[in-house]
Motif scaffolding. Sequence first.
Motif, PDB file in Angstrom:
ATOM      1  N   LEU A   1      49.452  22.513  38.679  1.00 58.07           N
ATOM      2  CA  LEU A   1      48.362  23.326  39.198  1.00 58.07           C
ATOM      3  C   LEU A   1      48.632  23.596  40.671  1.00 58.07           C
ATOM      4  CD1 LEU A   1      45.214  21.643  37.597  1.00 58.07           C
ATOM      5  CD2 LEU A   1      46.557  23.558  36.752  1.00 58.07           C
ATOM      6  N   PHE A   2      48.498  24.843  41.065  1.00 62.48           N
ATOM      7  CA  PHE A   2      48.806  25.224  42.439  1.00 62.48           C
ATOM      8  C   PHE A   2      47.584  25.036  43.333  1.00 62.48           C
ATOM      9  CE2 PHE A   2      51.785  27.414  39.743  1.00 62.48           C
ATOM     10  CZ  PHE A   2      52.975  27.287  40.426  1.00 62.48           C
ATOM     11  N   ASP A   3      47.841  24.922  44.628  1.00 63.18           N
ATOM     12  CA  ASP A   3      46.779  24.660  45.586  1.00 63.18           C
ATOM     13  C   ASP A   3      46.011  25.945  45.885  1.00 63.18           C
ATOM     14  OD1 ASP A   3      45.115  23.487  47.385  1.00 63.18           O
ATOM     15  OD2 ASP A   3      46.601  23.250  48.977  1.00 63.18           O
ATOM     16  N   THR A   4      45.297  26.401  44.866  1.00 66.52           N
ATOM     17  CA  THR A   4      44.448  27.585  45.006  1.00 66.52           C
ATOM     18  C   THR A   4      43.221  27.373  44.112  1.00 66.52           C
ATOM     19  OG1 THR A   4      44.389  29.999  44.777  1.00 66.52           O
ATOM     20  CG2 THR A   4      45.758  28.796  43.199  1.00 66.52           C
ATOM     21  N   THR A   5      42.475  28.398  43.805  1.00 63.42           N
ATOM     22  CA  THR A   5      41.227  28.227  43.077  1.00 63.42           C
ATOM     23  C   THR A   5      41.462  27.978  41.587  1.00 63.42           C
ATOM     24  OG1 THR A   5      41.023  30.594  42.612  1.00 63.42           O
ATOM     25  CG2 THR A   5      40.091  29.792  44.694  1.00 63.42           C
ATOM     26  N   VAL A   6      40.427  27.475  40.936  1.00 59.93           N
ATOM     27  CA  VAL A   6      40.483  27.288  39.484  1.00 59.93           C
ATOM     28  C   VAL A   6      40.750  28.625  38.803  1.00 59.93           C
ATOM     29  CG1 VAL A   6      39.139  26.634  37.452  1.00 59.93           C
ATOM     30  CG2 VAL A   6      38.969  25.274  39.551  1.00 59.93           C
ATOM     31  N   MET A   7      40.066  29.661  39.256  1.00 56.36           N
ATOM     32  CA  MET A   7      40.222  30.987  38.662  1.00 56.36           C
ATOM     33  C   MET A   7      41.670  31.452  38.740  1.00 56.36           C
ATOM     34  SD  MET A   7      38.730  33.626  37.221  1.00 56.36           S
ATOM     35  CE  MET A   7      36.962  33.488  37.555  1.00 56.36           C
ATOM     36  N   ASN A   8      42.287  31.318  39.902  1.00 55.62           N
ATOM     37  CA  ASN A   8      43.669  31.767  40.061  1.00 55.62           C
ATOM     38  C   ASN A   8      44.637  30.956  39.211  1.00 55.62           C
ATOM     39  OD1 ASN A   8      42.909  33.741  41.884  1.00 55.62           O
ATOM     40  ND2 ASN A   8      43.327  32.473  43.683  1.00 55.62           N
TER      41      ASN A   8
ATOM     42  N   ASN B   1      47.706  35.086  32.339  1.00 61.58           N
ATOM     43  CA  ASN B   1      47.661  36.538  32.119  1.00 61.58           C
ATOM     44  C   ASN B   1      47.028  37.160  33.353  1.00 61.58           C
ATOM     45  OD1 ASN B   1      47.326  39.178  31.371  1.00 61.58           O
ATOM     46  ND2 ASN B   1      46.126  38.763  29.527  1.00 61.58           N
ATOM     47  N   LEU B   2      47.866  37.730  34.216  1.00 60.97           N
ATOM     48  CA  LEU B   2      47.372  38.249  35.487  1.00 60.97           C
ATOM     49  C   LEU B   2      46.403  39.410  35.311  1.00 60.97           C
ATOM     50  CD1 LEU B   2      50.664  38.136  37.609  1.00 60.97           C
ATOM     51  CD2 LEU B   2      48.804  36.470  37.527  1.00 60.97           C
ATOM     52  N   ASN B   3      46.390  40.024  34.134  1.00 57.59           N
ATOM     53  CA  ASN B   3      45.486  41.144  33.879  1.00 57.59           C
ATOM     54  C   ASN B   3      44.167  40.696  33.255  1.00 57.59           C
ATOM     55  OD1 ASN B   3      47.385  43.124  34.776  1.00 57.59           O
ATOM     56  ND2 ASN B   3      48.456  42.933  32.817  1.00 57.59           N
ATOM     57  N   ALA B   4      43.995  39.391  33.063  1.00 64.62           N
ATOM     58  CA  ALA B   4      42.776  38.878  32.441  1.00 64.62           C
ATOM     59  C   ALA B   4      41.574  39.090  33.358  1.00 64.62           C
ATOM     60  CB  ALA B   4      42.940  37.399  32.110  1.00 64.62           C
ATOM     61  N   THR B   5      40.436  39.417  32.766  1.00 67.71           N
ATOM     62  CA  THR B   5      39.203  39.574  33.538  1.00 67.71           C
ATOM     63  C   THR B   5      38.575  38.208  33.786  1.00 67.71           C
ATOM     64  OG1 THR B   5      37.833  39.790  31.550  1.00 67.71           O
ATOM     65  CG2 THR B   5      38.828  41.810  32.433  1.00 67.71           C
TER      66      THR B   5
ATOM     67  N   ASP C   1      37.371  36.805  30.601  1.00 66.55           N
ATOM     68  CA  ASP C   1      38.435  36.216  29.782  1.00 66.55           C
ATOM     69  C   ASP C   1      38.737  34.791  30.241  1.00 66.55           C
ATOM     70  OD1 ASP C   1      38.726  38.562  28.322  1.00 66.55           O
ATOM     71  OD2 ASP C   1      40.261  39.365  29.684  1.00 66.55           O
ATOM     72  N   VAL C   2      38.791  34.576  31.561  1.00 68.91           N
ATOM     73  CA  VAL C   2      39.043  33.232  32.094  1.00 68.91           C
ATOM     74  C   VAL C   2      37.914  32.299  31.717  1.00 68.91           C
ATOM     75  CG1 VAL C   2      39.346  31.880  34.208  1.00 68.91           C
ATOM     76  CG2 VAL C   2      40.444  34.121  34.008  1.00 68.91           C
ATOM     77  N   HIS C   3      36.680  32.761  31.848  1.00 72.45           N
ATOM     78  CA  HIS C   3      35.532  31.918  31.481  1.00 72.45           C
ATOM     79  C   HIS C   3      35.590  31.526  30.009  1.00 72.45           C
ATOM     80  CE1 HIS C   3      33.076  33.883  34.980  1.00 72.45           C
ATOM     81  NE2 HIS C   3      34.005  33.043  35.403  1.00 72.45           N
ATOM     82  N   ALA C   4      35.973  32.472  29.154  1.00 75.86           N
ATOM     83  CA  ALA C   4      36.039  32.188  27.717  1.00 75.86           C
ATOM     84  C   ALA C   4      37.139  31.166  27.419  1.00 75.86           C
ATOM     85  CB  ALA C   4      36.301  33.490  26.953  1.00 75.86           C
ATOM     86  N   ALA C   5      38.293  31.270  28.101  1.00 75.91           N
ATOM     87  CA  ALA C   5      39.383  30.318  27.876  1.00 75.91           C
ATOM     88  C   ALA C   5      38.991  28.921  28.337  1.00 75.91           C
ATOM     89  CB  ALA C   5      40.642  30.786  28.618  1.00 75.91           C
ATOM     90  N   VAL C   6      38.328  28.824  29.483  1.00 72.47           N
ATOM     91  CA  VAL C   6      37.887  27.518  29.988  1.00 72.47           C
ATOM     92  C   VAL C   6      36.840  26.910  29.069  1.00 72.47           C
ATOM     93  CG1 VAL C   6      36.674  26.381  31.890  1.00 72.47           C
ATOM     94  CG2 VAL C   6      38.479  28.047  32.381  1.00 72.47           C
TER      95      VAL C   6
END
Length: 578
Positions: A425-432, A438-442, A445-450
């Motif tokens: 995990l990189f030192d950035t936000t959970v979202m990133n 998938n860099l094109n995910a909305t 989409d991220v909320h649904a995967a989590v």
Amino acid sequence: MKGFFATFKHDHWVMPYLRRYRKLLALVLFLGFMTFFCGGALMFNSGYLISRAATHPYNILMIYVPIVLARAFGIGRPAFRYAERLTSHNWVLRIVSDFRKRLYQAVEKQAVAIRQTHQTGDVLSILAEDIDHIENLYLRTVFPLVIGWLLYLFVVIGIGYFNWAFGLLMLLLLGVIVIFMPLLSVTVNGRREFQARQVQRNFYTKLTDSVLGLGDWLISGRRTAFLAQQDQPIDEIATLRRADHHFQWWRNFAIQVVFGAAVVLIVWWAGLTFTHNQAEANWVAAFGLALFPTVEPFSSMSQGVSEWPVYKDSIERVNRLDENEPEQAPQTTISGEPTLKLDHVAFTYPGAERQVIDDLSLELHPGEKLALLGPSGTGKSTLLKLILGDETPASGQVTLNGVPIAQLQQQRAQLFGVLDQQPYLFDTTVMNNVRLGNLNATDEDVHAAVKAVELDDLIGRLPQGYDTEVQEAGSRFSGGERQRLSLARILLQDAPIIILDEPTVSLDPITEQHLLDTVFSVLHDKTIIWVTHHLAGINHVDQVRFIENGRFDMQGTPAELYRDNARFRALYDLDRGK
């Protein structure tokens, strides 16, 4: 300068860029020459002006032209120096930008194979030092050397115009500074500089290995030995540096002595040549002062050339990186749900005697789940590399829908998802971090995967929710939580084949079971290849394969093996605590 031409004979890193930016290079050299030409011309003109003014000219117009020239050369020198610095750094930065891009592409192509040909410290040296060395080759060696030689020829020809015999004497005397001293430097000091770099490079390698095993050093109580091991190369480098500085001091002193002798001889020659009348005598100081600005480029030539062995080593290393680059198979793509097939695959690492993979065959249809088991060193990780295309079989084929995996590397991210032992995990936000799948995910989409990996409640309780920083290497989260965030990435990636490389190895039994249940639940429609050491969660798979000495030792469904194979039954009962 031994080996100079041999180094560039087969070079495809340095010379092509010299040719590509040759016009800008010519401008850099011109501006560099004009910088010191203006400095010399300013001193020459000032010497004449001082002498001429000392004779009390009856009219200011008699010295008006030298006054204007003094102003012109005085402004020209810093102006040309500033323009030369801007242009030379612009030229170098263009080349270094191309170098770094090309270097990272070369390392990327050999991401797996490079670990077999280079130690970690070597890779760090290539990335951190070699490109900087090539940059310094231009700034500290090529530019000063060419500019120094141009000035050398200009001075010799200029004096030879008045007196060819004295011009020849200056050719020999200044040649000690611009030819003999650089050759002496590269012979004596260059080897020492090279040795220091070699010790430093070995230090990188040993320090990297020691840091990776730091826990073992501390546990064994060998803290003092660890520190002593690091002190030794530092002391060696310090000794070489002291010898280096000692030589530089004597070399620079010798250059100043020779240069001083050249100035004295020029003043003596000018005194003999330009003292026939009062008007000619004004030129004596002009010739005497004109040489002083050239001492800077002349003296810097020796130091730049002394570093040539280091630059030579770096040029050869980056060229070898390309020579080791694996050949890329013609690329294509496939569509639809892929069927994975291994057809009599065998593999042996270069230089190894034992065959790691020995005549393995396997076929996985879309949606099937496979567990690969076996002791360490039996070929499980190598088999994954063959499936991913990181390694090429010595014989046999790995195919997807009949297409060799080597021809599908450009489509690899769309075909395979990987969850390994320590997902990063990189030192950035959970979202990133999750969106990397998938860099094109909305955001939805991220909320649904989590939510699918059962982390939505945890993320909701964080101070800034999905905008919370995960900290370095994901240290804000536990091991199981990091695995779930990585699993969310894989869901966004939506690859048809998922490889699980012992993702639960560092987890406690309860967390392990819960994570496995989640993994096989959210990936129920995917083809899964799961490498594991034990049988917790084995009922999630359709078939089990044991690898022993590069071969499938036993295979079947979990139920069949438990019923018919005593060894499997014993291992299964042991994992369940029976």
